[in-house]
Design a protein around this motif. Structure first.
Motif, PDB file in Angstrom:
ATOM      1  N   TRP A   1       0.757  -1.256  -0.409  1.00  0.00           N
ATOM      2  CA  TRP A   1      -0.290  -0.152   0.463  1.00  0.00           C
ATOM      3  C   TRP A   1       0.818   1.150   0.187  1.00  0.00           C
ATOM      4  N   ASN A   2       2.152   1.459   1.014  1.00  0.00           N
ATOM      5  CA  ASN A   2       2.800   2.396   1.265  1.00  0.00           C
ATOM      6  C   ASN A   2       3.505   2.433  -0.236  1.00  0.00           C
ATOM      7  N   ALA A   3       3.728   1.465  -1.250  1.00  0.00           N
ATOM      8  CA  ALA A   3       4.787   1.671  -2.262  1.00  0.00           C
ATOM      9  C   ALA A   3       3.658   2.596  -3.571  1.00  0.00           C
ATOM     10  N   MET A   4       2.491   2.503  -3.279  1.00  0.00           N
ATOM     11  CA  MET A   4       1.398   2.548  -4.222  1.00  0.00           C
ATOM     12  C   MET A   4       1.049   4.153  -4.183  1.00  0.00           C
ATOM     13  N   ILE A   5       0.852   4.451  -2.585  1.00  0.00           N
ATOM     14  CA  ILE A   5       0.095   5.853  -2.500  1.00  0.00           C
ATOM     15  C   ILE A   5       1.873   6.939  -2.481  1.00  0.00           C
ATOM     16  N   SER A   6       2.884   6.099  -1.912  1.00  0.00           N
ATOM     17  CA  SER A   6       4.173   6.996  -2.586  1.00  0.00           C
ATOM     18  C   SER A   6       4.283   7.239  -4.388  1.00  0.00           C
ATOM     19  N   GLY A   7       4.081   5.896  -4.649  1.00  0.00           N
ATOM     20  CA  GLY A   7       4.090   5.865  -6.420  1.00  0.00           C
ATOM     21  C   GLY A   7       2.947   7.610  -6.856  1.00  0.00           C
ATOM     22  N   TYR A   8       1.634   7.625  -6.219  1.00  0.00           N
ATOM     23  CA  TYR A   8       0.874   8.558  -6.822  1.00  0.00           C
ATOM     24  C   TYR A   8       1.738   9.716  -6.621  1.00  0.00           C
ATOM     25  N   GLU A   9       1.968   9.841  -5.288  1.00  0.00           N
ATOM     26  CA  GLU A   9       2.934  10.759  -4.072  1.00  0.00           C
ATOM     27  C   GLU A   9       3.592  11.732  -5.342  1.00  0.00           C
ATOM     28  N   GLN A  10       4.903  10.529  -6.005  1.00  0.00           N
ATOM     29  CA  GLN A  10       5.919  11.066  -6.821  1.00  0.00           C
ATOM     30  C   GLN A  10       5.430  11.995  -7.973  1.00  0.00           C
ATOM     31  N   ASN A  11       4.472  11.349  -8.595  1.00  0.00           N
ATOM     32  CA  ASN A  11       4.121  11.461  -9.524  1.00  0.00           C
ATOM     33  C   ASN A  11       3.632  12.431  -9.379  1.00  0.00           C
ATOM     34  N   GLY A  12       2.713  13.454  -8.682  1.00  0.00           N
ATOM     35  CA  GLY A  12       2.620  14.319  -8.373  1.00  0.00           C
ATOM     36  C   GLY A  12       1.132  14.230  -8.420  1.00  0.00           C
ATOM     37  N   ILE A  13       0.235  12.841  -7.897  1.00  0.00           N
ATOM     38  CA  ILE A  13      -1.174  12.553  -7.982  1.00  0.00           C
ATOM     39  C   ILE A  13      -1.711  12.778  -6.893  1.00  0.00           C
TER      40      ILE A  13
END
Length: 583
Positions: free
Chosen positions: A178-190
């Motif tokens: 979950w953390n990886a996916m949440i971070s992925g969105y955040e890092q990509n500006g979403i």
DNA sequence: GTAGGGTTAG
């Protein structure tokens, strides 16, 4: 190969552990191993090689070592791939991986997690995709560690659709996934997606941990979700999550970007430890609010009692100077960077310097800086800063020259066309304005649409220009009309410059009166409690007219209004703005 | 021995 249980209790092993990641001691430990006749011990050699890889020892040495080992096994390869993937040259791990395949030595799930991490960090998307097929062939696609590494790889390469596919297909999702996916969105500006996924995570009954909160706070900072950010702080306190420096820095950043510099500073003072990132975040926080002096004071304190500033720190410092008109301080900081800290100025620093001179109206100095102090061909970012300065200080001839140069460098960037047409409009060259607009239409270049966000009772409301989707639309427009009438009586005159061509054709009728921030403010004044500060988050820069109008609104409505635009904060109070019209 | 976390210009 002979393996004695005594090798891990031998003096050579102790010697090796002591050497750690330092190269010369490793050479000595290697010699020690040979001299003690332990050069056939696989576990010792594996350890030695892993240390050599983490030390980013010369590839020649590690390869030499590797070739000296007969029949290296899967464990050994995985160890050195893992060590290199965490070193400063992760590309070595790809080298070892392909060497492993060629021998062939069979890869394991451990191999894939490490090699995928390297691909992620290197943004090596083609290599990563081929490794994805290898892991399918070797049957590791159901391993949850491998799946998470794969997810992170796709997210870091910007392919969130595939990352999400990997995530959705995971039979079991632990908190790390979950953390990886949440971070992925955040890092990509979403940030919105990150927040939405966090809610799904809660619905799924997965308990968030400290890492979840760090990414979530970054997402809040991004979209300006203050109330969720405050909820996170509460959660952290109530659930006894440790406020370490990473979580603290994320909290500082969230408060700063949501308009609460004071709270940001409180968190900073609360932290048990301050590393360079925490200091930098706090300096940046002051900078974006136009508190240049506080930023410089903190920077001075950092220099005397804190860790060594890095290049990011200097970006924050120079930007703070630029936004507060601290030209001398900025110039000195720029010199100090290479003189005292051996840091090489990068594009970001150049941009800050040009921006700083430019905002201060020192256009000649800015041009001099571009000519004399930038070694390579200046990039688009430098010219964008220069163009902003020309616009601000109404130097149209220079502005047109700069804008045209920008278009030759980045002909595909719509915002350059908008800037150029603005400059032409300001210079009264309406014929050219039409031309630029036609080029944009022909090339189907569309500028970003603006929006403004305001939270009322912890509920976010988003407005776009001429927006009629809100249930209270009629009341909001009526209220705004009335408000505009009042501020005109108080002396406000629309800055019609700004109407021109910031808008698409069909949007013109709405003109200035219904820019999204005005709608959001009207809505806020209607719905927020008496003494509540109005806080707006906008995705683009404010136009001059809105900036002026809001000054008047702060008087007429007798209210403090804080607007975050694309680049900084504006605190409006009693008819003045904290940026001192310096933006 | 495996996966996830914080700061930066225009």
């Amino acid at each position: 190969m002979a393996e004695t249980s005594s090798s891990l209790h031998s003096p050579a092993y102790v010697f090796l552990l002591r050497a750690g990641h330092r190269l010369r001691p490793l050479h000595q430990a290697h010699a020690h191993i040979i001299v003690s006749g332990l050069h056939r011990s696989r576990s010792l050699l594996t350890k030695l090689l892993s240390f050599a890889c983490s030390a980013a020892a010369t590839r020649r040495y590690t390869l030499l070592l590797l070739h000296s080992i007969p029949e290296p096994d899967s464990f050994l390869f995985s160890s050195i791939i893992r060590a290199s993937s965490r070193s400063s040259s992760p590309s070595s791990s790809l080298l070892f991986y392909f060497l492993m395949l060629s021998l062939p030595v069979p890869p394991s799930n451990y191999t894939f997690t490490s090699v995928l991490k390297s691909c992620a960090d290197l943004s090596a998307s083609r290599t990563g995709i081929s490794i994805h097929s290898h892991l399918l062939v070797h049957g590791f696609d159901q391993d949850s560690y491998v799946q998470t590494a794969l997810l992170v790889f796709y997210a870091k390469c910007g392919d969130l659709v595939v990352a999400r596919k990997v995530f959705d297909r995971m039979p079991e999702r632990k908190v790390v996934a979950w953390n990886a996916m949440i971070s992925g969105y955040e890092q990509n500006g979403i940030g919105e997606e990150a927040i939405e996924l966090f809610h799904k995570m809660r619905d799924a009954g997965v308990l968030p941990d400290s890492a979840t909160m760090v990414s979530l706070l970054s997402a809040c900072a991004q979209v300006g979700a203050l109330s969720l950010g405050q909820w996170v702080e509460n959660y952290v306190m109530e659930n006894g999550l440790e406020l370490n420096v990473v979580l603290g820095t994320s909290l500082i950043n969230m408060y700063a970007r949501c308009g609460h510099v004071r709270k940001a500073r409180e968190v900073f003072d609360m932290l048990p430890e301050h590393n360079v990132i925490a200091w930098t975040a706090m300096i940046a926080a002051y900078g974006m609010h136009g508190h240049g002096l506080e930023a410089m004071q903190l920077f001075d304190r950092m220099r005397s009692e804190g860790p060594l500033p890095n290049d990011v720190t200097f970006v924050a410092v120079l930007s703070a100077c630029a936004h507060s008109g601290l030209v001398c301080e900025g110039r000195e900081a720029f010199e100090s960077m290479s003189r005292d800290y051996q840091l090489v100025p990068r594009v970001e620093h150049h941009v800050c310097m040009v921006d700083m001179y430019g905002r201060a109206g020192l256009l000649d100095e800015a041009m001099w800086f571009i000519r004399e102090r930038i070694q390579a061909e200046p990039g688009a970012a430098v010219w964008t800063a220069m163009l902003g300065a020309c616009k601000m200080h109404k130097d149209f001839d220079l502005g047109v020259e700069v804008a045209e140069r920008l278009l030759t460098i980045e002909p595909e960037n719509p915002s350059h066309y908008v800037l150029l047409s603005n400059i032409y409009a300001l210079a009264g060259r309406m014929d050219r304005v039409e031309k630029v607009r036609n080029v944009m239409i022909r090339q189907r270049l569309k500028k970003q649409t603006g929006y403004s966000l305001i939270e009322i009772d912890n509920v976010p409301h988003v407005f776009r220009m001429g927006d009629t989707s809100h249930p209270q639309t009629m009341q909001i427009y009526n209220y705004l009309e009335e408000l505009m009438h009042k501020i005109r009586n108080a002396g406000y005159m629309p800055e019609t410059d700004s109407v021109l061509h910031e808008l698409e054709e069909e949007e013109r009728e709405y003109a200035l009166r219904f820019h999204s921030e005005k709608l959001a403010i009207a809505f806020g004044l209607m719905n927020a409690g008496e003494d509540v500060v109005i806080r707006i988050v906008k995705n683009l820069r404010m136009c001059r007219d809105c900036h002026l109008a809001i000054k008047f609104m702060s008087v007429i409505a007798c209210r403090e209004i804080i607007v975050r635009d694309k680049h900084r904060f504006h605190h409006f109070k009693d008819g003045e703005c904290s940026c001192k019209d310096y933006w």
